[in-house]
Scaffold this motif. Structure first.
Motif, PDB file in Angstrom:
ATOM      1  N   GLY A  32       0.845  -1.203   0.000  1.00 46.00           N
ATOM      2  CA  GLY A  32       0.000   0.000   0.000  1.00 46.00           C
ATOM      3  C   GLY A  32       0.873   1.242   0.000  1.00 46.00           C
ATOM      4  N   ASN A  33       0.841   1.974  -1.106  1.00 47.29           N
ATOM      5  CA  ASN A  33       1.622   3.210  -1.232  1.00 47.29           C
ATOM      6  C   ASN A  33       0.726   4.384  -0.852  1.00 47.29           C
ATOM      7  N   TRP A  34       0.954   4.905   0.344  1.00 45.99           N
ATOM      8  CA  TRP A  34       0.079   5.978   0.846  1.00 45.99           C
ATOM      9  C   TRP A  34       0.405   7.329   0.212  1.00 45.99           C
ATOM     10  N   LYS A  35       1.490   7.426  -0.525  1.00 47.84           N
ATOM     11  CA  LYS A  35       1.923   8.692  -1.140  1.00 47.84           C
ATOM     12  C   LYS A  35       1.947   9.797  -0.072  1.00 47.84           C
ATOM     13  N   MET A  36       1.552  11.035  -0.415  1.00 48.53           N
ATOM     14  CA  MET A  36       1.635  12.142   0.553  1.00 48.53           C
ATOM     15  C   MET A  36       0.265  12.340   1.216  1.00 48.53           C
TER      16      MET A  36
ATOM     17  N   GLY B 164      11.930   4.284  -8.338  1.00 50.25           N
ATOM     18  CA  GLY B 164      11.497   4.480  -9.722  1.00 50.25           C
ATOM     19  C   GLY B 164       9.991   4.604  -9.893  1.00 50.25           C
ATOM     20  N   HIS B 165       9.276   4.943  -8.812  1.00 49.06           N
ATOM     21  CA  HIS B 165       7.829   5.152  -8.978  1.00 49.06           C
ATOM     22  C   HIS B 165       7.601   6.213 -10.051  1.00 49.06           C
ATOM     23  N   SER B 166       6.526   6.072 -10.798  1.00 46.08           N
ATOM     24  CA  SER B 166       6.324   6.981 -11.939  1.00 46.08           C
ATOM     25  C   SER B 166       6.223   8.434 -11.487  1.00 46.08           C
ATOM     26  N   GLU B 167       5.723   8.671 -10.270  1.00 45.43           N
ATOM     27  CA  GLU B 167       5.657  10.073  -9.813  1.00 45.43           C
ATOM     28  C   GLU B 167       7.055  10.623  -9.554  1.00 45.43           C
ATOM     29  N   ARG B 168       7.977   9.762  -9.170  1.00 45.61           N
ATOM     30  CA  ARG B 168       9.369  10.204  -8.997  1.00 45.61           C
ATOM     31  C   ARG B 168      10.018  10.406 -10.379  1.00 45.61           C
TER      32      ARG B 168
ATOM     33  N   TYR C  84       4.985  -3.530 -12.307  1.00 43.69           N
ATOM     34  CA  TYR C  84       4.637  -2.941 -13.603  1.00 43.69           C
ATOM     35  C   TYR C  84       3.453  -2.006 -13.367  1.00 43.69           C
ATOM     36  N   GLU C  85       3.691  -0.717 -13.588  1.00 45.34           N
ATOM     37  CA  GLU C  85       2.659   0.286 -13.332  1.00 45.34           C
ATOM     38  C   GLU C  85       2.546   1.213 -14.537  1.00 45.34           C
ATOM     39  N   PRO C  86       1.637   0.893 -15.467  1.00 45.64           N
ATOM     40  CA  PRO C  86       1.462   1.799 -16.600  1.00 45.64           C
ATOM     41  C   PRO C  86       1.092   3.199 -16.085  1.00 45.64           C
TER      42      PRO C  86
ATOM     43  N   TRP D 288      -0.391   5.704 -17.262  1.00 44.16           N
ATOM     44  CA  TRP D 288      -1.743   6.173 -17.569  1.00 44.16           C
ATOM     45  C   TRP D 288      -2.800   5.519 -16.681  1.00 44.16           C
ATOM     46  N   ALA D 289      -2.411   4.501 -15.930  1.00 49.72           N
ATOM     47  CA  ALA D 289      -3.376   3.807 -15.063  1.00 49.72           C
ATOM     48  C   ALA D 289      -3.230   4.221 -13.604  1.00 49.72           C
ATOM     49  N   ILE D 290      -2.187   4.994 -13.286  1.00 49.65           N
ATOM     50  CA  ILE D 290      -1.936   5.324 -11.885  1.00 49.65           C
ATOM     51  C   ILE D 290      -2.787   6.511 -11.451  1.00 49.65           C
ATOM     52  N   GLY D 291      -3.661   6.247 -10.501  1.00 44.64           N
ATOM     53  CA  GLY D 291      -4.498   7.300  -9.922  1.00 44.64           C
ATOM     54  C   GLY D 291      -5.541   7.843 -10.871  1.00 44.64           C
ATOM     55  N   THR D 292      -5.805   7.150 -11.974  1.00 43.50           N
ATOM     56  CA  THR D 292      -6.730   7.671 -12.981  1.00 43.50           C
ATOM     57  C   THR D 292      -8.061   6.932 -13.001  1.00 43.50           C
TER      58      THR D 292
ATOM     59  N   TYR E  83       1.357  -5.887 -10.287  1.00 47.23           N
ATOM     60  CA  TYR E  83       0.710  -4.910 -11.163  1.00 47.23           C
ATOM     61  C   TYR E  83       0.270  -3.737 -10.289  1.00 47.23           C
ATOM     62  N   GLY E  84       0.403  -2.525 -10.801  1.00 45.89           N
ATOM     63  CA  GLY E  84      -0.107  -1.353 -10.106  1.00 45.89           C
ATOM     64  C   GLY E  84      -0.753  -0.413 -11.089  1.00 45.89           C
ATOM     65  N   GLY E  85      -1.843   0.223 -10.657  1.00 45.41           N
ATOM     66  CA  GLY E  85      -2.558   1.170 -11.529  1.00 45.41           C
ATOM     67  C   GLY E  85      -4.045   0.991 -11.337  1.00 45.41           C
ATOM     68  N   SER E  86      -4.616   1.784 -10.396  1.00 49.02           N
ATOM     69  CA  SER E  86      -6.054   1.770 -10.146  1.00 49.02           C
ATOM     70  C   SER E  86      -6.599   0.385  -9.787  1.00 49.02           C
ATOM     71  N   VAL E  87      -5.812  -0.392  -9.024  1.00 56.40           N
ATOM     72  CA  VAL E  87      -6.334  -1.668  -8.518  1.00 56.40           C
ATOM     73  C   VAL E  87      -7.323  -1.366  -7.399  1.00 56.40           C
ATOM     74  N   LYS E  88      -8.448  -2.086  -7.440  1.00 56.81           N
ATOM     75  CA  LYS E  88      -9.488  -1.954  -6.410  1.00 56.81           C
ATOM     76  C   LYS E  88      -9.892  -3.367  -6.008  1.00 56.81           C
TER      77      LYS E  88
ATOM     78  N   GLY F   2      -0.021  -6.882  -6.058  1.00 55.48           N
ATOM     79  CA  GLY F   2      -0.196  -5.513  -6.548  1.00 55.48           C
ATOM     80  C   GLY F   2       0.463  -4.463  -5.686  1.00 55.48           C
ATOM     81  N   LEU F   3       0.727  -3.329  -6.329  1.00 58.86           N
ATOM     82  CA  LEU F   3       1.114  -2.118  -5.603  1.00 58.86           C
ATOM     83  C   LEU F   3      -0.089  -1.191  -5.711  1.00 58.86           C
ATOM     84  N   ILE F   4      -0.605  -0.803  -4.554  1.00 57.74           N
ATOM     85  CA  ILE F   4      -1.906  -0.145  -4.498  1.00 57.74           C
ATOM     86  C   ILE F   4      -1.740   1.273  -3.965  1.00 57.74           C
ATOM     87  N   GLY F   5      -2.250   2.257  -4.694  1.00 54.28           N
ATOM     88  CA  GLY F   5      -2.193   3.636  -4.232  1.00 54.28           C
ATOM     89  C   GLY F   5      -3.490   4.015  -3.537  1.00 54.28           C
ATOM     90  N   GLY F   6      -4.383   4.667  -4.278  1.00 54.71           N
ATOM     91  CA  GLY F   6      -5.622   5.209  -3.702  1.00 54.71           C
ATOM     92  C   GLY F   6      -6.386   4.223  -2.832  1.00 54.71           C
ATOM     93  N   ALA F   7      -6.541   3.000  -3.303  1.00 52.04           N
ATOM     94  CA  ALA F   7      -7.353   2.026  -2.565  1.00 52.04           C
ATOM     95  C   ALA F   7      -6.656   1.520  -1.300  1.00 52.04           C
TER      96      ALA F   7
END
Ligand code: PEP
Length: 256
Positions: free
Chosen positions: A10-14, A98-102, A170-172, A174-178, A214-219, A235-240
């Protein structure tokens, strides 16, 4: 066929305040207690690593603690950065690299990411290396080439001895947080190709051992279909990951 223990991070980001973070960590710990067959990690903001470690209890707890980033030196005049030594001191066991936001928001280069991979490994931490293409690159049919380039630059000169310290996500982009998720078939195809590159770099045995997430809008609603693919090991999970119950349901979906 290699058996790989599924992994969900779970990547809580900021996000979160300290109290929200503590409550979220408590709900993850309680929720995954009876899911022993999936490895679980949370990646809080750096300033909360130590207090969240206090919730997890100990560094080799059921839920592992990870850092979202670190600087590729043990110490020094790098204002605002944290070192792998400091991550370990806080009880961290894993670092996202190497997260895409970085890469795309903070402008990190392939060469800098490669230095981070080496530094994280040298400090006896697990490196969770993120790769993935932008929408323009996907539309040009460059997905596999981009992933290959990112893997080859990040892992150049390394060998199979680091296999148990490496996880790939693998985190496309265009799928991250979208809210847009890669189809399970597309993700599987990209991850199969990525595993072939890892085999070329580190050998077949290592490639069979290394988890590719896989990461990118997994719910919770799409996790099972994605995780049932042969080359998707969790998975690597952001928002969820910011909602304890939802994150725990995603962990459940990763059960073998
Ligand atoms: C991420 O931050 O790595 C991620 C996959 O985010 P989200 O799940 O929100 O797309």
């Amino acid at each position: 066929m290699a058996t790989r223990t599924p992994f969900v991070g779970g990547n809580w980001k900021m996000h979160t305040t300290l109290e929200e973070g503590r409550a979220l960590a408590r709900s993850v710990v309680a929720g995954v207690d009876d899911i022993p067959d999936v490895e679980v990690a949370i990646f809080p903001p750096a300033c909360y690593l130590l207090p969240i470690m206090g919730v997890l209890g100990k560094a080799d707890s059921r839920v592992l603690l990870g850092a979202q980033n670190c600087y590729p030196e043990s110490k020094g005049a790098f204002t605002g950065e944290i070192s792998p030594v400091q991550v370990r001191d806080c009880g961290g066991r894993i670092v996202l690299v190497g997260h895409s936001e970085r890469r795309h928001v903070l402008g990190e280069s392939d060469a800098f990411i490669a230095r981070k991979v080496r530094s994280v490994l040298a400090h006896d931490l697990t490196c969770l290396l993120c790769i993935g293409e932008t929408l323009e690159q996907r539309e040009r049919g460059e997905t596999d080439a981009v992933n290959e380039h990112q893997l080859r630059t990040a892992l150049a000169g390394l060998d199979a001895s680091i296999a148990d310290q490496l996880i790939i996500a693998y985190e496309p982009v265009w799928a991250i947080g979208t809210g847009r998720t890669a189809s399970a078939g597309d993700a599987q195809q990209a991850q199969r190709a990525a595993r072939r590159v890892v085999a070329d770099l580190l050998g077949e045995e290592a490639a069979g051992m290394i988890r590719i997430l896989y990461g990118g809008s997994v719910k919770a609603s799409n996790a099972q279909e994605l995780f049932s693919q042969e080359d998707i090991d969790g998975g690597l999970i952001g928002g969820a990951s910011l909602v304890g119950e939802e994150f725990v349901r995603i962990v459940e979906a990763a059960r073998p």
